[in-house]
Write a protein that holds these residues in place. Structure first.
Motif, PDB file in Angstrom:
ATOM      1  N   LEU A 179       1.426   6.407  14.558  1.00  0.00           N
ATOM      2  CA  LEU A 179       0.274   6.213  13.693  1.00  0.00           C
ATOM      3  C   LEU A 179       0.661   5.206  12.609  1.00  0.00           C
ATOM      4  CD1 LEU A 179      -0.378   8.937  15.140  1.00  0.00           C
ATOM      5  CD2 LEU A 179      -1.657   9.563  13.075  1.00  0.00           C
ATOM      6  N   ILE A 180      -0.236   4.286  12.280  1.00  0.00           N
ATOM      7  CA  ILE A 180       0.072   3.192  11.359  1.00  0.00           C
ATOM      8  C   ILE A 180      -0.936   3.209  10.217  1.00  0.00           C
ATOM      9  CG2 ILE A 180       0.350   0.706  11.110  1.00  0.00           C
ATOM     10  CD1 ILE A 180       0.879   0.578  14.142  1.00  0.00           C
ATOM     11  N   PHE A 181      -0.409   3.175   8.993  1.00  0.00           N
ATOM     12  CA  PHE A 181      -1.255   3.172   7.800  1.00  0.00           C
ATOM     13  C   PHE A 181      -0.771   2.073   6.860  1.00  0.00           C
ATOM     14  CE2 PHE A 181      -1.001   7.464   9.486  1.00  0.00           C
ATOM     15  CZ  PHE A 181      -2.350   7.738   9.717  1.00  0.00           C
ATOM     16  N   GLU A 182      -1.692   1.236   6.442  1.00  0.00           N
ATOM     17  CA  GLU A 182      -1.358   0.133   5.543  1.00  0.00           C
ATOM     18  C   GLU A 182      -1.988   0.376   4.177  1.00  0.00           C
ATOM     19  OE1 GLU A 182      -1.201  -4.540   6.179  1.00  0.00           O
ATOM     20  OE2 GLU A 182      -3.261  -3.866   5.794  1.00  0.00           O
ATOM     21  N   VAL A 183      -1.158   0.290   3.137  1.00  0.00           N
ATOM     22  CA  VAL A 183      -1.641   0.476   1.768  1.00  0.00           C
ATOM     23  C   VAL A 183      -1.804  -0.902   1.135  1.00  0.00           C
ATOM     24  CG1 VAL A 183      -0.592   2.746   1.579  1.00  0.00           C
ATOM     25  CG2 VAL A 183       0.727   0.767   0.886  1.00  0.00           C
ATOM     26  N   LYS A 184      -2.962  -1.103   0.506  1.00  0.00           N
ATOM     27  CA  LYS A 184      -3.253  -2.438   0.002  1.00  0.00           C
ATOM     28  C   LYS A 184      -4.344  -2.362  -1.049  1.00  0.00           C
ATOM     29  CE  LYS A 184      -4.053  -7.138   1.779  1.00  0.00           C
ATOM     30  NZ  LYS A 184      -4.302  -7.943   3.009  1.00  0.00           N
TER      31      LYS A 184
ATOM     32  N   TRP B 185       3.244  -5.802  -4.889  1.00  0.00           N
ATOM     33  CA  TRP B 185       3.240  -4.457  -5.445  1.00  0.00           C
ATOM     34  C   TRP B 185       4.304  -3.604  -4.758  1.00  0.00           C
ATOM     35  CZ3 TRP B 185      -0.343  -3.680  -9.289  1.00  0.00           C
ATOM     36  CH2 TRP B 185      -1.367  -4.625  -9.373  1.00  0.00           C
ATOM     37  N   VAL B 186       4.745  -2.579  -5.453  1.00  0.00           N
ATOM     38  CA  VAL B 186       5.558  -1.545  -4.817  1.00  0.00           C
ATOM     39  C   VAL B 186       4.736  -0.257  -4.810  1.00  0.00           C
ATOM     40  CG1 VAL B 186       7.758  -2.570  -5.448  1.00  0.00           C
ATOM     41  CG2 VAL B 186       6.696  -0.927  -6.999  1.00  0.00           C
ATOM     42  N   HIS B 187       5.000   0.582  -3.822  1.00  0.00           N
ATOM     43  CA  HIS B 187       4.230   1.816  -3.683  1.00  0.00           C
ATOM     44  C   HIS B 187       5.165   2.973  -3.326  1.00  0.00           C
ATOM     45  CE1 HIS B 187       0.418  -0.351  -3.807  1.00  0.00           C
ATOM     46  NE2 HIS B 187       0.906  -1.192  -2.921  1.00  0.00           N
ATOM     47  N   PRO B 188       5.221   3.991  -4.179  1.00  0.00           N
ATOM     48  CA  PRO B 188       5.936   5.221  -3.817  1.00  0.00           C
ATOM     49  C   PRO B 188       4.991   6.123  -3.042  1.00  0.00           C
ATOM     50  CG  PRO B 188       5.249   5.295  -6.119  1.00  0.00           C
ATOM     51  CD  PRO B 188       4.747   3.999  -5.565  1.00  0.00           C
ATOM     52  N   PHE B 189       5.145   6.166  -1.726  1.00  0.00           N
ATOM     53  CA  PHE B 189       4.137   6.805  -0.870  1.00  0.00           C
ATOM     54  C   PHE B 189       4.588   8.200  -0.467  1.00  0.00           C
ATOM     55  CE2 PHE B 189       1.248   7.483   2.633  1.00  0.00           C
ATOM     56  CZ  PHE B 189       0.069   6.942   2.119  1.00  0.00           C
TER      57      PHE B 189
ATOM     58  N   LEU C  76       8.857  11.189   0.016  1.00  0.00           N
ATOM     59  CA  LEU C  76       8.228  10.022  -0.570  1.00  0.00           C
ATOM     60  C   LEU C  76       8.948   8.778  -0.073  1.00  0.00           C
ATOM     61  CD1 LEU C  76       6.919   9.793  -4.159  1.00  0.00           C
ATOM     62  CD2 LEU C  76       8.284   7.921  -3.288  1.00  0.00           C
ATOM     63  N   ALA C  77       8.176   7.835   0.489  1.00  0.00           N
ATOM     64  CA  ALA C  77       8.743   6.598   1.024  1.00  0.00           C
ATOM     65  C   ALA C  77       8.630   5.501  -0.022  1.00  0.00           C
ATOM     66  CB  ALA C  77       8.002   6.180   2.290  1.00  0.00           C
ATOM     67  N   SER C  78       9.740   4.867  -0.333  1.00  0.00           N
ATOM     68  CA  SER C  78       9.762   3.774  -1.302  1.00  0.00           C
ATOM     69  C   SER C  78       9.441   2.477  -0.579  1.00  0.00           C
ATOM     70  CB  SER C  78      11.142   3.683  -1.959  1.00  0.00           C
ATOM     71  OG  SER C  78      11.476   4.904  -2.589  1.00  0.00           O
ATOM     72  N   LEU C  79       8.267   1.930  -0.871  1.00  0.00           N
ATOM     73  CA  LEU C  79       7.822   0.705  -0.205  1.00  0.00           C
ATOM     74  C   LEU C  79       8.029  -0.485  -1.125  1.00  0.00           C
ATOM     75  CD1 LEU C  79       4.475   1.885   1.436  1.00  0.00           C
ATOM     76  CD2 LEU C  79       6.636   1.447   2.591  1.00  0.00           C
ATOM     77  N   ASP C  80       8.994  -1.317  -0.791  1.00  0.00           N
ATOM     78  CA  ASP C  80       9.195  -2.566  -1.521  1.00  0.00           C
ATOM     79  C   ASP C  80       8.058  -3.531  -1.203  1.00  0.00           C
ATOM     80  OD1 ASP C  80      11.559  -1.620  -2.571  1.00  0.00           O
ATOM     81  OD2 ASP C  80      12.825  -2.540  -1.046  1.00  0.00           O
ATOM     82  N   PRO C  81       7.927  -4.635  -1.948  1.00  0.00           N
ATOM     83  CA  PRO C  81       6.882  -5.613  -1.637  1.00  0.00           C
ATOM     84  C   PRO C  81       6.947  -6.062  -0.183  1.00  0.00           C
ATOM     85  CG  PRO C  81       7.865  -6.113  -3.746  1.00  0.00           C
ATOM     86  CD  PRO C  81       8.691  -5.010  -3.153  1.00  0.00           C
TER      87      PRO C  81
END
Length: 728
Positions: free
Chosen positions: A586-591, A646-650, A684-689
């Motif tokens: 499953l693929i989810f994109e945060v934007k 942006w960075v996102h703590p998901f 929680l996944a740390s998403l770098d730019p």
């Protein structure tokens, strides 16, 4: 209604999220034909009609004033003692039996609404009845410091200040801060600490008394306007009715965003590892508000509590350094049924801003009329020195004063021995990078060093600071690591936990410490707004940015039976052919979205819909599966950062995950240098730019609705969240 009228294309969902007053304002703006060419040039005329007209180009002008106050300078930092929380006392069984509606497993016994039951009572997993705690949501005053303060402006110069009676104080006048208003668990920030154990379930009755204001405090303009709450044990392995998530709350139970004043809910925490697997045990939860659209403001307002969880099985990690893994901790069992553990200290980091009395209060919640008594948009000199908050969604709120356990720049007296520190980032958006430093000259104010504007954040620097000790990391979000990691510094993202051992008997060079020595917990990550850091050790380091947060003063030598073992807790194994799951992941994109307003942040291009589950982007197998998983199943989910710098703590609720790929690379054996915690389990996944992660996670033991969301709480509150569910 004619097709030419812009409201013809306004969806009910967007109308509700903007509110009647906000919509009226939008129509007023969009009805002027003169706007159309400008909007077309900026790409804002889209099928979403009027709501696109209030996208990024108009948000600042119509809904926000993007300006933040400079907090008054705390003149005497590191004088107030760090509050070390004592474990909360459970309710005596005789008192519980005397309640008019005591807890129980039956239908209608889960909340004051009498419409739900606990999905799984402890007896169903072979556990005893739960230990019961009683926590009230209260309006109370809170003081961040006892120090005198000096009001300063963005140039670091003394400026005038105000009080509630309308008096004006001349520049250079030292002041005492007025108390701030908090909404707190049992009226404190942070709220109570529950020391829990695996095998001993806990039930917490949360009672909403936020309608009561016995101190006649000004509630200001943040916090849920209806005074509702929704408590989430982050990241407890918990059934939906006790998980405190909006997907459940809006479709079951309260059937609204939260529990209103006068209501109560019994959240049942089984303290049972996922699937009954000992390797799934964790070590540090926290509980916080999760009320839809106002999580950030409620958490910032004080709804934060602590929940260390120990493992008594074979004495593995029960707070007794003479048994099991022998991690630092001296346990004392109390007659009231609780226990305390010396040398094992939670450290909840947070940042805040204090009102300067001249910064305008203006954001979309004022446009919607959420806080009608404030007269916003307006300046509020009567709020000078109290906590300031803005719901501004674009960047995420960051403060310029740093605190630990509810106190700005505290001091902790420590013995010459090893300590276990449980770090929590309870900030709305700020990421920290922490190091242990010594300083001969000590802290100097950023203003006295000539810094201005954003460089004043943190208020103090230690220009001569040098790393003097290391951390030994023993745990992350998902509990004990497979083996300890020795760290010069570590990053702490919003909602993440990191547990470390610090040995205060010797320095980095091997020389011994002495009584009276001082060590500073220091932030070396410069993050002027919630977008991402400007500098850190792994990205354009700024050698001058060394902000002390907590002062350790070393005292006498104390007995120390603790040790740091070479092996801690093994990871649950990955399936040998986990890559076979990649095509059907499953693929989810945060934007960031283009709509602005209350739908600023999106997942797969869609705002959060609390009554449905999300659908994946098209995966390599050509499918777009719903975010529904069978109970007992395992799967791969990919979380992508859609870019924009942006960075996102998901955060994904309910079970921990194992990161198996980062940025397209297998990290199951060798993590990337910036993310050494990928060797552990996390929630929680740390998403770098522009980064992405593929995580392997289970969906066990419960059925029902959950959520996943960005834990930059401004992003979460402005729609960067999706619903998912576990099906039978």
């Amino acid at each position: 209604m004619s097709p030419e009228e812009p409201t013809a294309q306004v969806s009910r969902r967007l109308f509700l999220r903007t509110g009647a007053l906000g919509t009226a304002g939008l129509l007023g703006v969009s009805s002027h034909a003169a706007w159309s060419p400008l909007l077309a040039q900026r790409g804002l005329l889209t099928p979403d009609g009027v709501f696109s007209a209030v996208g990024t180009a108009l948000a600042d002008a119509v809904f926000y004033t993007e300006h933040f106050p400079i907090s008054p300078l705390i003149l005497h930092p590191f004088q107030d003692q760090l509050p070390v929380p004592r474990a909360l006392t459970p309710v005596a069984l005789s008192d519980v039996r005397g309640w008019s509606l005591p807890p129980g497993p039956g239908l209608g016994e889960q909340s004051s609404l009498r419409n739900e039951r606990h999905q799984k009572w402890p007896s169903q997993v072979g556990y005893p009845d739960p230990i019961v705690y009683h926590i009230e949501l209260l309006v109370r005053p809170h003081s961040w410091t006892t120090s005198k303060v000096l009001p300063i402006d963005g140039e670091g110069r003394p400026t005038e200040s105000f009080d509630r009676e309308g008096r004006v104080f001349a520049p250079g006048t030292e002041r005492t801060l007025p108390p701030s208003t908090i909404y707190g668990f049992n009226g404190t920030f942070p709220g109570p600490m529950i020391n829990a154990e695996y095998g001993r379930p806990v039930l917490v009755r949360f009672v909403n008394r936020l309608d009561e204001n016995p101190y006649d405090l000004d509630r200001q303009d943040f916090g849920a306007p209806d005074w509702s709450f929704l408590t989430h044990l982050h990241n407890g392995h918990t059934a939906p009715e006790s998980d405190g998530n909006p997907h459940y709350a809006m479709t079951m139970g309260p059937r609204r965003m939260g529990y209103l004043p006068g209501s109560w809910v019994d959240n049942l925490y089984l303290n049972w590892p996922a699937g009954g697997d000992e390797r799934e045990k964790q070590s540090f939860f926290w509980f916080h508000d999760h009320r839809m659209d106002h999580t950030g403001s409620n958490v910032y307002k004080g709804m934060v509590g602590l929940y260390p969880i120990y493992d008594p099985s074979n004495g593995t990690d029960m707070g007794d350094e003479r048994r099991g893994l022998r991690l630092p901790g001296v346990r004392t069992d109390r007659p009231d049924g609780a226990f305390d553990v010396a040398y094992d200290i939670p450290l909840a980091l947070h940042d805040l801003r204090l009102d300067d009395g001249v910064t305008p209060h203006h954001d979309i919640h004022d446009t919607q009329g959420d806080f009608p008594g404030t007269g916003n948009p307006a300046e509020h000199p009567e709020w000078w020195g109290t906590t300031f908050f803005k719901h501004f969604p674009n960047h995420g709120f960051v403060g310029d004063v740093f605190g630990v356990n509810g106190v700005a720049y505290p001091v902790l007296q420590v013995k010459r021995r090893k300590y276990r520190f449980r770090f929590l980032d309870a900030s709305v958006a700020r990421i920290y990078e922490l190091a242990l430093m010594s300083s001969t000259q000590g802290p100097r104010s950023a203003a006295s060093l000539g810094y201005v504007d954003d460089e004043l954040q943190g208020q103090y620097r230690i220009p001569d600071g040098q790393q003097c000790m290391r951390f030994t990391q023993i745990a992350s979000d998902g509990g004990l690591l497979p083996f300890p990691l020795v760290r010069d510094s570590f990053e702490l993202w919003p909602a993440k936990r990191r547990e470390v051992v610090v040995d205060f008997t010797r320095y980095l060079d091997g020389s011994p410490t002495t009584k009276g020595d001082v060590v500073y917990l220091t932030n070396v990550m410069k993050m002027p707004d919630g977008r991402m850091w400007e500098s850190s050790s792994r990205s354009s380091p700024d050698a001058a940015y060394k902000v002390p947060i907590l002062k350790f003063v070393i005292g006498d030598t104390a007995p120390d039976d603790s040790q740091v073992p070479r092996v801690l807790r093994p990871l649950p194994p990955l399936p040998p052919r986990w890559k076979d799951l990649m095509p059907n992941r499953l693929i989810f994109e945060v934007k960031r979205g283009a709509l602005g307003g209350e739908t600023e942040w999106l997942i797969n291009g869609e705002p959060f819909e609390p009554d449905s589950v999300a659908r994946s982007l098209r995966n390599p197998a050509g499918r777009r599966p719903l975010a529904e998983q069978r109970m007992g199943s395992f799967n791969l989910w990919e979380i992508r950062n859609g870019g924009g710098g942006w960075v996102h703590p998901f955060h994904l609720h309910m079970e921990e995950h194992r990161t198996v790929m980062r940025n397209g690379r297998d990290v199951t054996t060798t993590p990337q240098s910036g993310h050494p915690d990928d060797v552990s389990r996390e929630d929680l996944a740390s998403l770098d730019p522009n980064g992405s992660v593929v995580v392997y996670r289970g969906f066990r033991d419960f059925v029902g609705p959950y959520v996943a969301h960005c834990h930059n709480l401004a992003h979460e509150d402005h729609s960067m969240m999706f619903g998912w569910s576990i099906t039978p």
